[in-house]
Design an enzyme around this catalytic site. Sequence first.
Site, short mmCIF file in Angstrom:
data_model
loop_
_atom_site.label_atom_id
_atom_site.label_comp_id
_atom_site.label_asym_id
_atom_site.label_seq_id
_atom_site.Cartn_x
_atom_site.Cartn_y
_atom_site.Cartn_z
N ASP A 92 21.92 72.94 62.28
CA ASP A 92 23.10 73.77 61.99
C ASP A 92 24.36 73.27 62.68
O ASP A 92 25.41 73.90 62.60
CB ASP A 92 22.83 75.22 62.38
CG ASP A 92 22.51 75.37 63.86
OD1 ASP A 92 22.65 74.38 64.61
OD2 ASP A 92 22.10 76.48 64.27
N ARG A 129 50.20 65.68 76.27
CA ARG A 129 51.56 65.54 75.73
C ARG A 129 52.18 66.85 75.28
O ARG A 129 53.38 67.00 75.30
CB ARG A 129 51.56 64.49 74.62
CG ARG A 129 51.47 63.07 75.19
CD ARG A 129 51.29 62.02 74.13
NE ARG A 129 49.96 62.09 73.52
CZ ARG A 129 49.58 61.39 72.49
NH1 ARG A 129 50.42 60.56 71.91
NH2 ARG A 129 48.35 61.51 72.01
N GLN A 130 51.36 67.83 74.86
CA GLN A 130 51.94 69.14 74.50
C GLN A 130 52.03 69.94 75.79
O GLN A 130 51.17 70.77 76.10
CB GLN A 130 51.06 69.84 73.45
CG GLN A 130 51.63 71.15 72.91
CD GLN A 130 52.75 70.96 71.89
OE1 GLN A 130 52.76 69.98 71.16
NE2 GLN A 130 53.71 71.89 71.86
N HIS A 171 49.27 60.98 80.80
CA HIS A 171 50.68 60.99 80.35
C HIS A 171 51.45 62.08 81.10
O HIS A 171 51.58 63.20 80.62
CB HIS A 171 50.76 61.19 78.84
CG HIS A 171 52.16 61.03 78.34
ND1 HIS A 171 52.72 59.81 78.07
CD2 HIS A 171 53.14 61.93 78.12
CE1 HIS A 171 53.96 59.96 77.68
NE2 HIS A 171 54.25 61.25 77.70
N LYS A 208 64.18 55.87 72.01
CA LYS A 208 63.36 56.37 70.89
C LYS A 208 63.75 57.80 70.54
O LYS A 208 63.94 58.63 71.44
CB LYS A 208 61.87 56.34 71.31
CG LYS A 208 60.93 56.92 70.27
CD LYS A 208 59.48 56.65 70.63
CE LYS A 208 58.85 57.74 71.43
NZ LYS A 208 57.46 57.49 71.79
N ARG A 211 62.09 60.78 68.23
CA ARG A 211 60.93 61.11 67.40
C ARG A 211 61.31 62.19 66.40
O ARG A 211 61.86 63.23 66.76
CB ARG A 211 59.77 61.60 68.30
CG ARG A 211 58.49 61.83 67.52
CD ARG A 211 57.32 62.17 68.42
NE ARG A 211 56.75 61.02 69.12
CZ ARG A 211 55.95 60.11 68.57
NH1 ARG A 211 55.64 60.20 67.29
NH2 ARG A 211 55.46 59.12 69.28
N ASP A 228 53.32 50.15 76.62
CA ASP A 228 53.33 51.61 76.50
C ASP A 228 52.02 52.15 77.07
O ASP A 228 51.03 51.42 77.19
CB ASP A 228 53.50 52.04 75.04
CG ASP A 228 54.20 53.41 74.93
OD1 ASP A 228 54.43 54.06 75.97
OD2 ASP A 228 54.51 53.83 73.80
C1 R5P Z 1 55.16 58.99 74.41
O1 R5P Z 1 56.05 59.32 75.11
C2 R5P Z 1 54.16 57.97 74.82
O2 R5P Z 1 54.55 57.23 75.93
C3 R5P Z 1 53.86 57.05 73.67
O3 R5P Z 1 55.01 56.28 73.35
C4 R5P Z 1 53.45 57.82 72.46
O4 R5P Z 1 52.48 58.76 72.80
C5 R5P Z 1 52.93 56.89 71.39
O5 R5P Z 1 52.56 57.66 70.30
P1 R5P Z 1 52.54 57.02 68.86
O6 R5P Z 1 51.67 55.82 68.89
O7 R5P Z 1 51.99 58.12 68.01
O8 R5P Z 1 53.96 56.70 68.47
#
Ligand code: R5P
Length: 293
Positions: A31, A89-90, A122, A186, A188, A213
Amino acid sequence: MPLPGNETFARLLAAEGGWSMVESETRRFPDGETYFRILSEVKGHAVDLVCTLAAPDDQFLRLVFAADTAHRLGAAEVTLVAPYLAYMRQDKVFNPGEAVTSQTFARLLSATFDRIVTVDPHLHRYPLLSALYQIPADSLHAAPVLADWIAANVAAPLLIGPDEESVQWVSGIASRIGAPFEVLRKTRHGDRSVEIAMPDLSAHRLRQPVLVDDIASSGGTLIEAARQFSAMGLPRPICAVVHALFAGDAFALLSEVAARVVSTDTVAHASNAVSVAPLIARHLNTLPLRKES
Ligand code: R5P
């Protein structure tokens, strides 16, 4: 004790540290529920549960079952060794009503383990893991191993951070190998949609760009940054990441625009070029109860 998929990394760690592997058995019931059993003697020992958290939703319950079982069998301490720590990250409410998943995940892991050891979580709005986790939480840094790989494999590198959050990694690597670094800007727009603004790199034309990164997740950040190099007639960058998550076709798309993609083995991936197992083993060996008796 490795959780499924972490056997190779756990064996590397055990070999580095001179420890035994704990044997376990796990499977799914018809299950979909999880069966878990520890087969080795763990009473009185420090048990390091090795599980990178690249797929945390699938792994979480099994992790809890494993940790609780080790505690119940008398383990002196149960440590989660998660070379990649998810849900970092959140870390705030970006839009009304959102879950702050980093806090919830930290609370659940803190209730399950005695300690966490991870590599380059992170950390952005939280300066330290201890601001999130209620148990000892050790962050190790992969910058030196990536730096050593770049120094040994790239002539005249120019280190590039794709966004301001990457400054901590890119500056550390640049200073270790005595190379210059630049940071891109950057913006987003969505999970897979980023815009990258390039500074003037003409002073570094003869250098090999190396994009650094912490995480490649959708790959959008590195793919867009690498595209900008081609658009400006600059050499294709080498991309070096700590955590190679590479969702979907991200790795294939990045490979089309990068000279080479390398990563550490915090997440098992075809791009792995350097291991963080010695780094983690050295750290674990500084903790109590790890030496074989
Ligand atoms: C964000 O601030 C992190 O340092 C990375 O740049 C990010 O998590 C990369 O995510 P993705 O590959 O989805 O662009």
